[in-house]
Write an enzyme that holds these catalytic residues in place. Sequence first.
Site, mmCIF file in Angstrom:
data_model
loop_
_atom_site.group_PDB
_atom_site.id
_atom_site.type_symbol
_atom_site.label_atom_id
_atom_site.label_comp_id
_atom_site.label_asym_id
_atom_site.label_seq_id
_atom_site.Cartn_x
_atom_site.Cartn_y
_atom_site.Cartn_z
ATOM 1 N N GLU A 12 0.800 -1.143 -0.275
ATOM 2 C CA GLU A 12 -0.005 -0.013 0.051
ATOM 3 C C GLU A 12 0.785 1.389 0.039
ATOM 4 O OE1 GLU A 12 -3.996 -1.770 2.037
ATOM 5 O OE2 GLU A 12 -2.202 -1.250 3.388
ATOM 6 N N GLY A 78 -12.414 -4.545 1.795
ATOM 7 C CA GLY A 78 -13.650 -5.478 1.169
ATOM 8 C C GLY A 78 -14.709 -4.683 0.904
ATOM 9 N N MET A 172 -9.333 -3.490 8.236
ATOM 10 C CA MET A 172 -8.692 -3.678 9.442
ATOM 11 C C MET A 172 -7.865 -2.697 10.161
ATOM 12 S SD MET A 172 -7.727 -7.803 8.511
ATOM 13 C CE MET A 172 -7.392 -8.117 9.962
ATOM 14 N N GLU A 173 -8.059 -1.535 9.627
ATOM 15 C CA GLU A 173 -7.291 -0.314 10.388
ATOM 16 C C GLU A 173 -7.871 1.027 10.577
ATOM 17 O OE1 GLU A 173 -6.153 -1.713 7.375
ATOM 18 O OE2 GLU A 173 -4.889 -3.293 8.266
ATOM 19 N N ASP A 196 -11.871 -6.889 -2.876
ATOM 20 C CA ASP A 196 -12.622 -8.080 -2.661
ATOM 21 C C ASP A 196 -14.105 -7.713 -2.285
ATOM 22 O OD1 ASP A 196 -10.703 -7.943 -0.051
ATOM 23 O OD2 ASP A 196 -12.896 -8.648 0.437
HETATM 24 N N1 SAH Z 1 -2.695 -11.323 2.423
HETATM 25 C C1 SAH Z 1 -2.448 -10.661 3.877
HETATM 26 C C2 SAH Z 1 -3.359 -10.625 4.609
HETATM 27 C C3 SAH Z 1 -4.329 -9.545 4.404
HETATM 28 S S1 SAH Z 1 -5.274 -9.032 5.635
HETATM 29 C C4 SAH Z 1 -1.274 -11.864 4.242
HETATM 30 O O1 SAH Z 1 -1.529 -12.760 3.970
HETATM 31 O O2 SAH Z 1 -0.449 -11.234 5.067
HETATM 32 C C5 SAH Z 1 -6.357 -7.959 4.636
HETATM 33 C C6 SAH Z 1 -6.004 -6.498 4.613
HETATM 34 O O3 SAH Z 1 -6.490 -5.716 3.653
HETATM 35 C C7 SAH Z 1 -5.917 -5.626 5.923
HETATM 36 O O4 SAH Z 1 -4.857 -4.904 6.142
HETATM 37 C C8 SAH Z 1 -7.410 -4.809 5.637
HETATM 38 O O5 SAH Z 1 -7.428 -3.520 5.981
HETATM 39 C C9 SAH Z 1 -7.707 -5.027 4.232
HETATM 40 N N2 SAH Z 1 -8.961 -5.783 3.688
HETATM 41 C C10 SAH Z 1 -9.171 -5.954 2.546
HETATM 42 N N3 SAH Z 1 -10.231 -6.919 2.181
HETATM 43 C C11 SAH Z 1 -10.468 -7.085 3.636
HETATM 44 C C12 SAH Z 1 -11.730 -8.017 3.881
HETATM 45 N N4 SAH Z 1 -12.378 -8.662 3.261
HETATM 46 N N5 SAH Z 1 -11.684 -7.997 5.404
HETATM 47 C C13 SAH Z 1 -11.078 -7.338 6.143
HETATM 48 N N6 SAH Z 1 -10.031 -6.458 5.692
HETATM 49 C C14 SAH Z 1 -9.879 -6.444 4.499
#
Ligand code: SAH
Length: 229
Positions: A12, A78, A172-173, A196
């Site tokens: 990001e 998302g 998530m932030e 997503d």
């Molecule tokens: N692929 C990463 C984990 C991603 S967690 C790994 O394996 O390390 C998802 C991140 O994208 C978080 O920072 C959150 O803010 C955002 N995000 C995107 N889609 C999301 C969803 N469906 N639910 C929660 N957070 C989501």
Amino acid sequence: MKIAIMGAMPEEVAPILEKVGEYKVTEYASNKYYEATYNGVELVIAYSKIGKVFSTLTATTMIEKFGCEKLLFSGVAGAVSADLKVGDLIIASSLAQHDLDITAFGHPYGYVPEGKQFIETDKSLREVAKSVASEMGVTVKEGVIVTGDQFVCDLDRKNWIESTFKADALEMEGASVACVCDSLDVPFFILRSISDAADMDASFSFDEFMISSAKTSAEFVMKMVNKLG
Ligand code: SAH
């Protein structure tokens, strides 16, 4: 005017670091902070790592240690609203924590005493974003973004979030950053590009589109920086 630009994941902030070119790196609290000047504006750039706790730490550090006076968050999310498709941009009008639950005491979801269920983002930064959007000829939705320490990939949870918070997107932030900035009186702005649909295919969609959506969001935020100098 020193501006913080924050993301959660390396992908990001990578497009932002690429744009600023040269920067000074400071290591603090197990994280890296990148100081740069872009078109005459002093920037502090960092990715926090995922989730509410790390994003709280980073936002606080950018304000208290580096002296940032405004904060812009750029990243992916998302979709909750059916209007939002992969790659679309959403500006948070307000944010709430969807996983904060002391409803056993009669409080609404996302609320604790002396806190706020929804925290509003800075209106003038939203106006700057709207003028960038109109110059670019792109549509940017404005709506509620909710935050929790969980990757939502479940239709029932997503539908619950939609009906409980009238949310348009989730991540998530954002709400933890909002809490920090609101408490410290720092104007802030949260932008997300959809990666997503928070449904059963979310992790596959995220893996496929996260980099391109992160870039869309980062490029938009840098256009805002040009107007904040
Ligand atoms: N692929 C990463 C984990 C991603 S967690 C790994 O394996 O390390 C998802 C991140 O994208 C978080 O920072 C959150 O803010 C955002 N995000 C995107 N889609 C999301 C969803 N469906 N639910 C929660 N957070 C989501």
